[in-house]
Design a protein around this motif. Sequence first.
Motif, short mmCIF file in Angstrom:
data_model
loop_
_atom_site.label_atom_id
_atom_site.label_comp_id
_atom_site.label_asym_id
_atom_site.label_seq_id
_atom_site.Cartn_x
_atom_site.Cartn_y
_atom_site.Cartn_z
N ASN A 82 0.82 -1.22 0.00
CA ASN A 82 0.00 0.00 0.00
C ASN A 82 0.85 1.27 0.00
OD1 ASN A 82 -2.38 -1.42 -0.06
ND2 ASN A 82 -2.69 -1.38 2.16
N LEU A 83 1.92 1.27 0.79
CA LEU A 83 2.76 2.46 0.86
C LEU A 83 3.50 2.71 -0.46
CD1 LEU A 83 4.28 2.35 4.47
CD2 LEU A 83 2.61 3.97 3.55
N LYS A 84 3.94 1.65 -1.13
CA LYS A 84 4.57 1.83 -2.43
C LYS A 84 3.59 2.43 -3.43
CE LYS A 84 8.19 -1.74 -2.28
NZ LYS A 84 8.65 -3.01 -2.87
N ARG A 85 2.35 1.94 -3.41
CA ARG A 85 1.33 2.46 -4.30
C ARG A 85 1.01 3.92 -3.98
NH1 ARG A 85 -3.92 3.46 -3.95
NH2 ARG A 85 -3.96 2.66 -1.80
N ILE A 86 0.91 4.23 -2.69
CA ILE A 86 0.58 5.59 -2.26
C ILE A 86 1.69 6.56 -2.64
CG2 ILE A 86 0.32 7.05 -0.21
CD1 ILE A 86 -1.24 4.69 1.05
N ARG A 87 2.94 6.14 -2.44
CA ARG A 87 4.05 7.04 -2.78
C ARG A 87 4.05 7.36 -4.27
NH1 ARG A 87 8.56 8.78 -4.43
NH2 ARG A 87 10.16 9.67 -3.05
N LYS A 88 3.85 6.34 -5.08
CA LYS A 88 3.80 6.55 -6.53
C LYS A 88 2.63 7.45 -6.90
CE LYS A 88 3.68 3.98 -10.89
NZ LYS A 88 3.62 2.62 -11.51
N LEU A 89 1.52 7.27 -6.22
CA LEU A 89 0.32 8.07 -6.47
C LEU A 89 0.56 9.54 -6.13
CD1 LEU A 89 -2.82 7.69 -7.13
CD2 LEU A 89 -3.14 7.78 -4.67
N LEU A 90 1.10 9.80 -4.95
CA LEU A 90 1.36 11.17 -4.52
C LEU A 90 2.37 11.86 -5.43
CD1 LEU A 90 1.54 10.68 -0.63
CD2 LEU A 90 -0.37 11.61 -1.95
N GLN A 91 3.42 11.14 -5.77
CA GLN A 91 4.45 11.71 -6.64
C GLN A 91 3.86 12.08 -8.00
OE1 GLN A 91 7.73 12.23 -5.97
NE2 GLN A 91 8.33 12.88 -8.02
N GLY A 92 3.06 11.18 -8.57
CA GLY A 92 2.49 11.42 -9.89
C GLY A 92 1.46 12.52 -9.91
N LYS A 93 0.63 12.59 -8.86
CA LYS A 93 -0.48 13.56 -8.86
C LYS A 93 -0.02 14.98 -8.59
CE LYS A 93 -4.73 11.10 -7.83
NZ LYS A 93 -6.05 11.34 -7.29
N TYR A 94 0.95 15.16 -7.71
CA TYR A 94 1.23 16.49 -7.20
C TYR A 94 2.61 17.04 -7.56
CZ TYR A 94 -2.84 15.13 -4.51
OH TYR A 94 -4.09 14.69 -4.15
N HIS A 95 3.36 16.28 -8.33
CA HIS A 95 4.70 16.75 -8.70
C HIS A 95 4.63 18.09 -9.44
CE1 HIS A 95 8.89 16.71 -9.88
NE2 HIS A 95 8.53 16.88 -11.15
N GLY A 96 3.66 18.24 -10.31
CA GLY A 96 3.54 19.49 -11.07
C GLY A 96 2.68 20.54 -10.40
N ASN A 97 1.99 20.19 -9.32
CA ASN A 97 1.10 21.14 -8.64
C ASN A 97 1.10 20.86 -7.14
OD1 ASN A 97 -0.80 23.04 -8.00
ND2 ASN A 97 -2.52 21.98 -8.95
N PRO A 98 2.21 21.15 -6.46
CA PRO A 98 2.32 20.81 -5.02
C PRO A 98 1.35 21.58 -4.15
CG PRO A 98 4.17 22.20 -5.72
CD PRO A 98 3.43 21.81 -6.97
#
Length: 741
Positions: A82-98
């Motif tokens: 779950n944490l690996k999935r969440i980290r990838k999710l957060l990185q992908g969603k908010y990298h361009g709009n923190p």
Amino acid sequence: MSQWSQVQQLEIKFLEQVDQFYDDNFPMEVRHLLAQWIESQDWEAASNNEAMATILLQNLLIQVDEQLDRVSQEKNLLLIHNLKRIRKLLQGKYHGNPMHIAVIISNCLREERRILAAASMPVQGPLEKSLQNSVVSERQRNVEHKVSAIKNSAQMTDQDVKYLEDLQEEFDFRYKTIQSLEQSDKNSALIKQEMLALQAMLNTLDYKRKEVLSKIGRVIHEIDMLMSNMLTEELLDWKRRQQIACIGGPLHGGLDQLQNCFTLLAESLFQVRRQLEKLDELLTRLTYDGDPIPVQRPQLLEKVNFLLYNLFRNSFVVERQPCMPTHPQRPMVLKTLIQFTVKLRLLIKLPELNYQIRVKATIDKNVSTVSNRRFVLCGTHVKAMNMDESANGSLSVEFRHLQPKEMKSSAGSKGNEGPHMVTEELHSISFETQVCLYGLTINLETSSLPVVMISNVSQLPNAWASIIWYNLSTNDPQNLSFFNNPPAATLSQLLEVLSWQFSSYVGRGLNSEQLNMLAEKLTGQVSYNDYQLSWAKFCKEHLPGKSFTFWVWLEAILDLIKKHILPLWIDGYVMGFVSKEKERILLKDKTPGTFLLRFSESNLGGITFTWVDQLENGDVTFHSVEPYNKGRLSALPFADILRDYKVIMADNVPENPLKYLYPDIPKDKAFGKHYSCQPNEVSKPSDGGGKGYVPSVFIPVSKILNDSTDPHSPSDLLPMSPSVYAVLREHLSPTVIETAV
């Protein structure tokens, strides 16, 4: 106790509310594992500061990595996954709009605080109860069910149209085959039998055409009924919930569900439109006397186009109302030449529309306002809607660099307008665009909720009062003349909104006793059932014997809490709203030295404390200090004042009279964690300070005479360290000390 720990102790009905606003945008696993770290960051400030938001996002990912390392050592396979999935999710969603994740986390923390405040209330407020009506929830489920059924019906009709097309092709082939025969061959018995079969096939075609048109008509009727009734009500309810959320109420959800419904209906209507186009093709290849297609198809197509026009027009909404980034909890109050943000969404999410719709923003378009003040919007006021900027992939556009600028008026009336007149003027931000799709051209318009324009930040409190009163009192989105004759508000609903101001702005709402005190202050009555309060009483008329209004008094308290006593308020140690009469009733039977904290009723933004004492003859006496305002609290934290406060009695013995916070909490237990430092009993010149000086601190001191029961005001804060005071007591007589202080 952390905020998250308090949330976990809530009843199940409140936990269900918490569950609603945690999703893949901000997973609950992250909130749980990083509770203390998350609560220690300033997400609200980061939501308006891209550099700060970028750093916080990086730190958040680092925190997730650290948790991932920990669970890896524990070999917790499920949590690792779950944490690996969440980290990838957060990185992908908010990298361009923190800043977006900062907004989401800030909103989640705010909503948690609101739910905690609601849980502490004995009865749910009338406004919040109406927003969580079970009838509304049932209607939401019915809408989703009906939309799904309509989509299935449209898809089934596709199969009927395909069957009709295949049947007509077979008929056409067999008919043309007969037509190609010689005349002599057409008279044979076999051909006559084939002609009878063709006639039967034509009858079947006629029946199937009528059946398909009937099914299309039913789908159109179901869409029409759904749009006219339940879907319209759902959209109006969402807009009402948005109004309430803007003035501090529960965060409004449901827009994604509405988007799903609007999109499926639009897809179904376009599917029906293609079916009608296919019937038109079939008509050009075959028609006959009594053919239903030329009679019914034009009417059905006109109805489909009409429904598409209405669906698109209703789907163009303001997702986030205009708000200055510097004042995120005061939306719809805009200051001239200060940037504000506003976000719009098209609820019909079709890939064909990505980057194809350009939205233009204007102010007071074709609207007559109540004054001669006129404004224009500076900055980028035309942008394209797209699916890339939003974390949830919605078709939206966010204006981030708009600035209102006041136009010079030739009438010269601006200088004659009073402060209330300015803050009671309502204006409208309008948005327009055009959708061109599949041969349809649809002009769309929508507007923000009414906004108040200010030119000086000192006008902000009264402007915010106008926003509160408007959105509490009406669900009309565009009544710009509202304050020509503002209606009265039900006091019970107003008190609920006032509690929201505290829960959203300073993290803790008001309980029933605190609200009762405010009600009595507003009405002069102990009972206020169904009481109707006027706008003037709330915001324009001075309180009896005072030089300020109720709202100015309350806003000053909010500012005091936010800037000077926030941790104490959140912990629930500030009773705050209690009258002098009530505080004496509460304290009179308590142990001497018991005290409580209350806000001053005579001084703006002041807080005082009152303690109970007992005279030698057994009589009870009360002492209150002169209220501390923001100027004095800027010099010394309030928790330190409570720790170090001294009273010098007539016998010149200084002591701290504050022992127990009402009802019986030891003072140091309540406030110990908020002390800035622990004072030393004795310090020598070499122990600290520069150049051999003993470090000095401020100590609040009051003097009370035994022959007077009236409280005396405290002296100015004295720059005296506890160690110096101890040395003075050891070497000087009480008379000398009294003269010095």
